[in-house]
Write a protein that holds these residues in place. Structure first.
Motif, mmCIF file in Angstrom:
data_model
loop_
_atom_site.group_PDB
_atom_site.id
_atom_site.type_symbol
_atom_site.label_atom_id
_atom_site.label_comp_id
_atom_site.label_asym_id
_atom_site.label_seq_id
_atom_site.Cartn_x
_atom_site.Cartn_y
_atom_site.Cartn_z
ATOM 1 N N GLN A 20 0.830 -1.198 0.000
ATOM 2 C CA GLN A 20 0.000 0.000 0.000
ATOM 3 C C GLN A 20 0.866 1.251 0.000
ATOM 4 O O GLN A 20 0.562 2.227 -0.685
ATOM 5 N N GLY A 21 1.955 1.208 0.765
ATOM 6 C CA GLY A 21 2.870 2.343 0.810
ATOM 7 C C GLY A 21 3.540 2.607 -0.519
ATOM 8 O O GLY A 21 3.934 3.736 -0.818
ATOM 9 N N GLU A 22 3.664 1.566 -1.349
ATOM 10 C CA GLU A 22 4.253 1.715 -2.678
ATOM 11 C C GLU A 22 3.216 2.125 -3.715
ATOM 12 O O GLU A 22 3.563 2.369 -4.883
ATOM 13 N N GLY A 23 1.951 2.182 -3.301
ATOM 14 C CA GLY A 23 0.902 2.553 -4.233
ATOM 15 C C GLY A 23 0.462 1.441 -5.160
ATOM 16 O O GLY A 23 -0.275 1.683 -6.126
ATOM 17 N N LEU A 24 0.860 0.204 -4.878
ATOM 18 C CA LEU A 24 0.501 -0.921 -5.745
ATOM 19 C C LEU A 24 -0.907 -1.434 -5.483
ATOM 20 O O LEU A 24 -1.567 -1.948 -6.392
ATOM 21 N N VAL A 25 -1.349 -1.343 -4.243
ATOM 22 C CA VAL A 25 -2.664 -1.878 -3.874
ATOM 23 C C VAL A 25 -3.401 -0.865 -3.011
ATOM 24 O O VAL A 25 -2.805 0.074 -2.481
ATOM 25 N N HIS A 26 -4.702 -1.066 -2.897
ATOM 26 C CA HIS A 26 -5.496 -0.260 -1.983
ATOM 27 C C HIS A 26 -6.479 -1.164 -1.258
ATOM 28 O O HIS A 26 -6.867 -2.220 -1.769
ATOM 29 N N SER A 27 -6.846 -0.763 -0.066
ATOM 30 C CA SER A 27 -7.741 -1.566 0.771
ATOM 31 C C SER A 27 -9.143 -0.980 0.767
ATOM 32 O O SER A 27 -9.311 0.247 0.826
ATOM 33 N N GLU A 28 -10.141 -1.854 0.645
ATOM 34 C CA GLU A 28 -11.533 -1.446 0.740
ATOM 35 C C GLU A 28 -12.131 -2.128 1.961
ATOM 36 O O GLU A 28 -12.152 -3.367 2.046
ATOM 37 N N HIS A 29 -12.577 -1.321 2.904
ATOM 38 C CA HIS A 29 -13.049 -1.847 4.189
ATOM 39 C C HIS A 29 -14.145 -2.893 3.990
ATOM 40 O O HIS A 29 -15.138 -2.660 3.305
ATOM 41 N N GLY A 30 -13.924 -4.049 4.584
ATOM 42 C CA GLY A 30 -14.908 -5.113 4.526
ATOM 43 C C GLY A 30 -14.899 -5.916 3.232
ATOM 44 O O GLY A 30 -15.640 -6.893 3.105
ATOM 45 N N LYS A 31 -14.068 -5.508 2.276
ATOM 46 C CA LYS A 31 -14.034 -6.195 0.980
ATOM 47 C C LYS A 31 -12.692 -6.870 0.704
ATOM 48 O O LYS A 31 -12.639 -7.932 0.105
#
Length: 262
Positions: free
Chosen positions: A68-79
């Motif tokens: 996430q810090g590298e901008g490769l992924v993002h988190s969606e709460h509950g998903k």
């Protein structure tokens, strides 16, 4: 261990001095790079990764935090955690300011958006007069006042860059360049109509991490850098007629150049 699809992720190296969470991040990064997880795809869940690697949930979370810090992924709460879409705009330096685009009433950004199959939009437009900074003044031949045009560019509703143009007041004041909408072809078309036929552009490109206001303006995910491009436009008499300071989301652009071999 939980069985993930064959070959998708490897195993940990117990002999390595590299932290376990970084080994996991390395394997996930490699899998993304190889296309095992496409843009927008969901990564294995925390539980699946815990089972596959036989580690604690905190170790898995640390690994995902790296990505996430590298901008490769993002988190969606509950998903879950997803690979960030990266729809690049191909910015072809040798063509984007070609006169035939201006003759067709198209700005450089419009040309790039059309090539990417995207809808372009401009917002946050501001036009004002001000005293230039020392750097801008030096590039423009030391004018006391300049016309400033600030705007943000969006592709399909997503902010991808913002730019600030500085033009000598003796050229721009009282002309369509000072209007919110300068007309077809943008300010370069208007400059040429005013007798400042453009001959060349100089660009300086640097990459860095964004400031908090820049990250907010471009809605950047943590870890995504920006590209800062400063361009100076010169007319056929050698006069600098515009300085444009642009900040671009680095994950939205591919900078392409064609260079002569002789």
């Amino acid at each position: 261990m939980t069985a993930l699809p064959s070959g998708l992720l490897g195993v940990l190296d117990a002999t390595s001095d590299r932290a376990v969470f970084r080994q996991i991040a390395d394997q996930l990064r490699e899998a993304i790079g190889k296309g095992h997880f496409a843009e927008g795809a969901k990564l294995p869940s925390e539980s699946e990764l815990v089972g596959h690697y036989g580690v604690s949930r905190m170790t898995v979370r640390n690994a995902l935090s790296v990505l996430q810090g590298e901008g490769l992924v993002h988190s969606e709460h509950g998903k879950g955690v997803f690979v960030r879409p990266r729809p690049p705009v191909r910015r072809l330096a040798s063509d984007r300011f070609a006169r035939h685009h201006r003759d067709q009433g198209k700005s450089a950004f419009t040309v790039e958006a059309e090539a990417a199959g995207s809808h372009s939009q401009v917002d946050n437009l501001q036009v004002r007069e001000e005293r230039p900074s020392a750097d801008v003044s030096a590039r423009l031949g030391s004018p006391l006042r300049v016309l400033v045009r600030h705007r943000r560019y969006l592709l399909d509703g997503r902010p991808v860059e913002f730019a600030t143009s500085y033009l000598p007041l003796d050229i721009a004041k009282g002309t369509p360049i000072a209007a919110p909408n300068p007309g077809p072809g943008g300010i370069y078309a208007r400059l040429e109509e005013l007798g400042h036929r453009l001959e060349r552009f100089e660009e300086e490109v640097r990459a860095r991490m964004p400031t908090p206001p820049e990250a907010k303006t471009l809605r950047l995910a943590p870890g995504v850098p920006v590209i800062r491009l400063v361009r100076t436009a010169y007319d056929t008499k050698g006069r600098a007629v515009e300085v444009c300071d642009t900040v671009m989301a680095a994950d939205a652009y591919v900078l392409a150049y064609e260079l002569p071999a002789q």
